[in-house]
Design an enzyme around this catalytic site. Structure first.
Site, mmCIF file in Angstrom:
data_model
loop_
_atom_site.group_PDB
_atom_site.id
_atom_site.type_symbol
_atom_site.label_atom_id
_atom_site.label_comp_id
_atom_site.label_asym_id
_atom_site.label_seq_id
_atom_site.Cartn_x
_atom_site.Cartn_y
_atom_site.Cartn_z
ATOM 1 N N GLU A 169 0.794 -1.228 0.000
ATOM 2 C CA GLU A 169 0.000 0.000 0.000
ATOM 3 C C GLU A 169 0.834 1.289 0.000
ATOM 4 O O GLU A 169 0.792 2.085 0.946
ATOM 5 C CB GLU A 169 -0.950 0.021 1.199
ATOM 6 C CG GLU A 169 -1.973 -1.093 1.187
ATOM 7 C CD GLU A 169 -2.940 -1.043 2.367
ATOM 8 O OE1 GLU A 169 -4.010 -1.633 2.270
ATOM 9 O OE2 GLU A 169 -2.609 -0.387 3.387
ATOM 10 N N GLU A 378 -6.126 -8.489 0.648
ATOM 11 C CA GLU A 378 -6.829 -8.138 1.890
ATOM 12 C C GLU A 378 -8.277 -7.793 1.568
ATOM 13 O O GLU A 378 -8.553 -7.089 0.599
ATOM 14 C CB GLU A 378 -6.205 -6.923 2.599
ATOM 15 C CG GLU A 378 -4.827 -7.132 3.176
ATOM 16 C CD GLU A 378 -4.308 -5.878 3.886
ATOM 17 O OE1 GLU A 378 -5.150 -5.042 4.320
ATOM 18 O OE2 GLU A 378 -3.085 -5.738 4.005
#
Length: 473
Positions: A169, A378
């Site tokens: 991320e 995720e």
């Protein structure tokens, strides 16, 4: 629901869950581990929102075998975890710590022993403190250090890991560090954010190049939190705001990782905002092109609603307490503003429960980056779980996961190349600045005793995976 097309994806579909080192391991100063930026931040007065730390966390460092065994007993065949850089190279640049290598070797071997595929992330927010003190990702020397660290890991574990991820991320990490200011270095300066995100992506590309030059088997990707960008009004101003938000959240990472280039309009925009572009070196262009990924790890939680920027300075705030008096806000001067749909359900931290986000982002990525496979690295939802007679009846989590899985399947049926789905998270863990009240795990952790208890969502997920095996057998 039909099972994913095994022939089209050319490999078994990965059904599993995920964690990250600082959030679950504990053992913060054991076996030669150096300090990370999160060790230091959580022990400082700056950690004043939820003043707890990850010193013990879920104690996964000592209990990893029990946790992996529970994954296998729940029919999971994949586990995404991250390596703590400061366990491998305690100061980030110097000597390699053999005890750190030995630990992760045991974790990987345990995965294989239980029939669980290890998916390894090299960097998930926790930077060795000496590198952080030397400028962190704003210092190009951190890129050099990461490339060496990655090579150490490839050489140590390349014989038993086939799914690598360079960084986690780049968008969200730098947004929190340099936008919201709730992650170290806890500043608010988007011009510094662009410098940091550039170097993170350069580090990723150089690691990919190093991976391929080393002749390692398997595939290497990057994990991106990506969002469908939508507006509640369909007019030119709202469409322009959505275009800018897409650059701000998505394309500044995904275009680089997949196509090897930054969008020209993105570079023009941040330069017009006063960003010093001297961090861009001419020779980097070839590295970005050579360092494109084999697959995209995709963290999917919700969508982002935007409206046109109106007035005022940039202001970004996050609800890290789950308190009704705390709100999320995004105003980016000259770019866009965050909007809220009053008709949709939210969790206590203000995250919208919107399963269609999964379908929308997968189709968007299919069309923008044809030929790039995706693993959902995720997907999950945080709540304050309640224990009743020793059990957690988390129907809200089951409903959330079921909705997103169904939308993933719909996208697969419409031609999206999805290779796996990993729930966040394997067990309850430290949720960064949110602390421990915000729980994501399929398995409850009692943070006083460290006892593990599978939640209803764990059993639902196990049954769901079993049903997919029955369909494909």
């Amino acid at each position: 629901m039909t099972a994913p097309d095994q022939n089209r994806t050319h490999e078994k579909f990965l059904w599993g869950s995920a964690t990250a080192a600082y959030q679950c391991e504990g053992g913060w100063d054991e076996d030669g581990k150096g300090l990370s930026n999160w060790d230091v931040f959580c022990h400082s007065d700056d950690n004043d929102v939820n003043p707890v730390d990850g010193d013990v966390a879920s104690d996964h460092y000592h209990r990893y075998e029990d946790d992996i065994r529970m994954m296998a007993e729940g029919n999971q065949n994949a586990y995404r975890f991250s390596i703590s850089w400061s366990r491998i190279i305690p100061d980030g640049t110097g000597a390699v710590e053999q005890r750190g290598l030995d630990h992760y070797r045991k974790v990987i071997e345990t995965c294989h022993r239980y029939g669980v595929e290890p998916l390894v992330t090299l960097y998930h927010y926790d930077l060795p403190q000496p590198l952080f003190e030397n400028g962190g990702w704003e210092n190009r020397e951190t890129v050099d250090a990461f490339e060496r660290y990655a090579e150490v890991c490839f050489d140590a574990f390349g014989d038993s890991v086939t799914h690598w991820m360079t960084v986690n991320e780049p968008n969200y990490e730098t947004l929190c560090e340099y936008g919201i200011g709730n992650y170290p270095p806890n500043v608010r300066d988007l011009r510094r954010r662009w410098h940091a995100i550039y170097n993170i992506l350069l580090a990723s590309a150089r690691a990919v190049v190093r991976f391929r030059s080393g002749g390692h088997a398997g595939q290497i990707g990057l994990v991106s939190d990506s969002y469908p960008i939508e507006s509640l009004v369909d007019d030119e101003a709202h469409r322009d705001a959505a275009r800018l938000a897409d650059l701000f959240f998505n394309r500044c990472v995904n275009d680089v990782a997949i196509d090897g280039t930054f969008p020209v309009e993105f570079l023009d925009k941040i330069e017009s905002d006063g960003t010093d572009m001297s961090f861009i070196h001419r020779d980097d262009a070839a590295v970005f092109l050579d360092g494109t990924i084999d697959y995209l790890g995709l963290n999917v939680y919700d969508r982002i609603l935007v409206k046109p920027y109106t007035t005022g300075e940039t202001n970004l705030r996050a609800n890290n307490t789950g308190d009704a008096t705390s709100t999320n806000q995004i105003i980016v001067k000259g770019w866009f503003e965050h909007d809220v749909d009053p008709t949709t359900e939210k969790n206590p931290w203000g995250m919208e429960i919107y399963p269609q986000a999964m379908y929308d982002i997968l189709v968007e990525l299919r069309d923008r980056y044809p030929g790039t496979p995706v693993i959902i690295t995720e997907n999950g939802v945080g709540y304050r779980d309640v224990v009743v007679d020793g059990e957690v009846h988390d129907d809200y989590r089951i409903d959330y996961l079921r909705g997103f899985v169904e939308q993933m399947q719909r996208a697969i049926d419409d031609g999206c190349d999805v290779r796996g789905y990993l729930v966040w998270s394997t067990i309850d863990l430290y949720s960064w600045i949110n602390g421990y009240e915000k729980r994501y795990g399929l398995v409850r952790v009692d943070f006083d005793t460290l006892a593990r208890t599978p939640k209803d969502s764990y059993h639902w997920y196990a049954a769901h995976i079993a049903a997919q095996k029955e369909i494909t057998s």
